[in-house]
Scaffold this active site. Structure first.
Site, PDB file in Angstrom:
ATOM      1  N   THR A 192       0.894  -1.089   0.098  1.00  0.00           N
ATOM      2  CA  THR A 192      -0.173  -0.158  -0.217  1.00  0.00           C
ATOM      3  C   THR A 192       1.068   1.214   0.138  1.00  0.00           C
ATOM      4  O   THR A 192       1.836   1.278  -0.049  1.00  0.00           O
ATOM      5  CB  THR A 192      -0.448  -0.157   1.056  1.00  0.00           C
ATOM      6  OG1 THR A 192      -2.218   0.884   1.129  1.00  0.00           O
ATOM      7  CG2 THR A 192      -0.100   0.212   2.204  1.00  0.00           C
TER       8      THR A 192
ATOM      9  N   GLY B  12       0.745  -4.543   3.850  1.00  0.00           N
ATOM     10  CA  GLY B  12      -0.006  -5.295   3.864  1.00  0.00           C
ATOM     11  C   GLY B  12      -0.018  -6.121   5.396  1.00  0.00           C
ATOM     12  O   GLY B  12      -0.464  -5.198   6.353  1.00  0.00           O
TER      13      GLY B  12
END
Length: 533
Positions: A351, A434
């Site tokens: 991310t 994650g």
């Protein structure tokens, strides 16, 4: 202070404002926004929108968003949950009737309604000074005119070739000429540029009620999805009460579930029972305790975390000193005795995270994600919006608290962090990666607060991650972990493997209230930097 004769990054320091992101173009966008008179929230949204273009594998407007902010540096922390929900037609029975035992990544069943644009709209309205339309302009320019492919982006992209082949629209955009754009080449996304322009002109309704929603819903339904225009129209993030725990005299704030921030706090609570500072920071003793604590905390996560609006999540228990002590008592100092946590429902992902602090000391901790690289791999054919696969974190077991249900939010891995002391915020921080994020928060903070490393050194240190459900006791270990340390740990019963890519990434900005300065760090595992002015 680091040894200046060795390779490494110095801590960025400034007086007026600072931004730290995982991409240099995003950091520069944030600084430009601050210097133009915008505040920290304006800069965070503008930077994140840029990342959704120039780091398309990691984030985008087809994903979700969580934020912690400290208005004017107060410890009265504001938390926002911008995670999306399952379609209203999504029931466990529907999947059972069709023999679907897992919500696979490349199917429409992994797609929840994206929460990012709604979150950005609400946060700018309540805590910004500029309009969403203005803050999208840098992203629009990069999407329309192009951006240069950087090292980490190129590496991640190369690893997702197969993932990009499931949807012809996706492969057409992200595999030009049948392959990823080369390092240093220029890539553009004209369809996404047009969608961002539409949102800039018409506001959030262009995404949730207008042509973009129509494009996304039509494509999802064509693929067999349950999404409706009503699901998109009903999308709305919400302000929530942050949770916190104490560590070494500081208050550590997290967003509450459905995110895993509570597990980062549980990890810190377990580790608080050890004198880590007396141990070698990269020694076998510390790493052994860290591995065992990870397994305990992640086991609790995967058994108990869910959307608290639709399931009972025992947050008070998870944060209690008694529960941490109970788990800590199962750790043996001389050998591996804690079994791996069960395999998580969804695969390990990545991310983007960013920190911004402005001249008035508004501090923002901001995270935005499409979960796996390029999310579900499904892209709107007219809008160019890549949709997340966050629904893949749902269970389809009706007995599990994280079972999919109409309008339910899945267990989330993305977590922004904030450190405060007394009545002042001290540091917005976050760690990408994650499932690793809860462990990453704990490792970063113990590096900083137990070992006295500076903000950049705390990020640079080699990482380990006890993978849930991966073999009898398999642990990812970056190449920087000394071989002799791994040998000692192997003698204690641990098994190691190489990570498929560097473990996570991180950003943080420390507010020095006494000197009136800011100190920022940015993870060398990514392409970004911390800059101040």
């Amino acid at each position: 202070m680091r040894n200046l004769e060795l390779p490494g990054r110095s801590v960025a320091r400034s007086m007026n404002g600072m931004a730290a992101t995982s991409h240099s173009l995003a950091t520069l966008t944030a600084i430009n926004t601050l210097q133009d008179g915008g505040n920290a929230m304006d800069a965070a949204v503008a930077a994140c929108a840029v990342q959704g273009v120039v780091e398309p594998e990691s984030t985008g407007i087809g994903g979700d968003c969580f934020v912690l902010c400290a208005p004017r540096g107060s410890s009265d922390i504001v938390a926002f949950n911008g995670s999306g929900r399952a379609p209203n037609a999504a029931t466990a029975q529907w999947y059972a009737d069709r023999g679907i035992e897992k919500l696979e990544r490349f199917t429409p069943h992994s797609v929840t309604v994206p929460g990012s644009i709604d979150a950005w709209t609400q946060l700018l309205r309540d805590h910004g000074t500029r309009s969403l339309g203005d803050m999208l302009q840098p992203a629009i320019r990069f999407a329309r005119d192009g951006y240069a492919i950087t090292e980490r982006v190129a590496a991640d992209w190369e690893g997702e070739i197969e993932a990009l082949t499931h949807d012809p629209v996706t492969s057409g955009i992200f595999l030009p000429n049948g392959k990823p754009p080369a390092l240093g080449s220029v890539h553009s996304q004209p369809l996404l540029a047009a969608s961002l322009e539409m949102i800039a002109e018409q506001g959030r309704d262009a995404f949730y009620k207008g042509a973009i929603a129509e494009d996304l819903v039509a494509h999802l339904r064509e693929l067999g999805g349950l999404h409706s225009l009503e699901d998109f129209a009903a999308a709305a993030g919400e302000y929530v009460d942050p949770i916190k725990s104490g560590y070494k005299g500081y208050d550590i704030y997290q967003c509450p579930p459905n995110g895993q921030g509570v597990i980062a706090l549980l990890l810190l609570n377990i580790l608080s029972g050890y004198d880590l500072a007396s141990m070698d920071a990269m020694g076998a003793e510390r790493l052994h305790i860290e591995i065992e604590a990870m397994r305990l905390a992640y086991g609790a996560r995967d058994a108990q975390l869910a959307d608290p609006a639709q399931a009972e999540v025992p947050v008070e228990k998870l944060l209690s000193a008694d529960y941490a002590a109970e788990l800590r008592a199962t750790i043996k100092l001389d050998r591996s005795a804690v079994p791996p946590a069960p395999a998580p429902i969804a695969a390990h992902a990545d991310t983007v995270y960013l920190s911004v602090v402005d001249k008035d000391r508004n501090a923002v901790s901001f995270i935005n994600s499409t979960f796996n690289s390029f999310g579900s791999g499904i892209t709107g054919p007219k809008s160019g919006v890549v949709l997340q696969n966050r629904g893949g974190a749902f269970s389809v077991d009706p007995e599990h608290p994280n079972c999919i249900a109409p309008g339910k939010r899945p267990m989330h891995t993305i977590i922004p962090g904030m450190v405060a002391k007394g009545d002042r915020a001290v540091m917005p921080f976050g760690v990408m990666g994650g499932h690793y994020q809860a462990a990453g928060h704990a490792r970063f903070l113990t590096n900083l607060l137990d070992y006295g490393l500076d903000i950049q050194q705390s990020m640079d240190m080699p990482r380990i991650f006890a993978l849930p459900g991966e073999g009898e006791s398999e642990v990812e270990a970056e190449s920087g972990v000394p071989r002799e340390v791994l040998s000692k740990l192997e003698d204690m019963g641990h098994r190691f493997c190489e990570p498929s890519k560097p473990i996570g990434g991180s950003q943080a900005i420390h507010i020095d209230w006494e000197n009136g300065t800011l100190a920022g760090g940015s993870d060398p595992r990514k392409d970004g930097c911390a800059l101040g002015y």
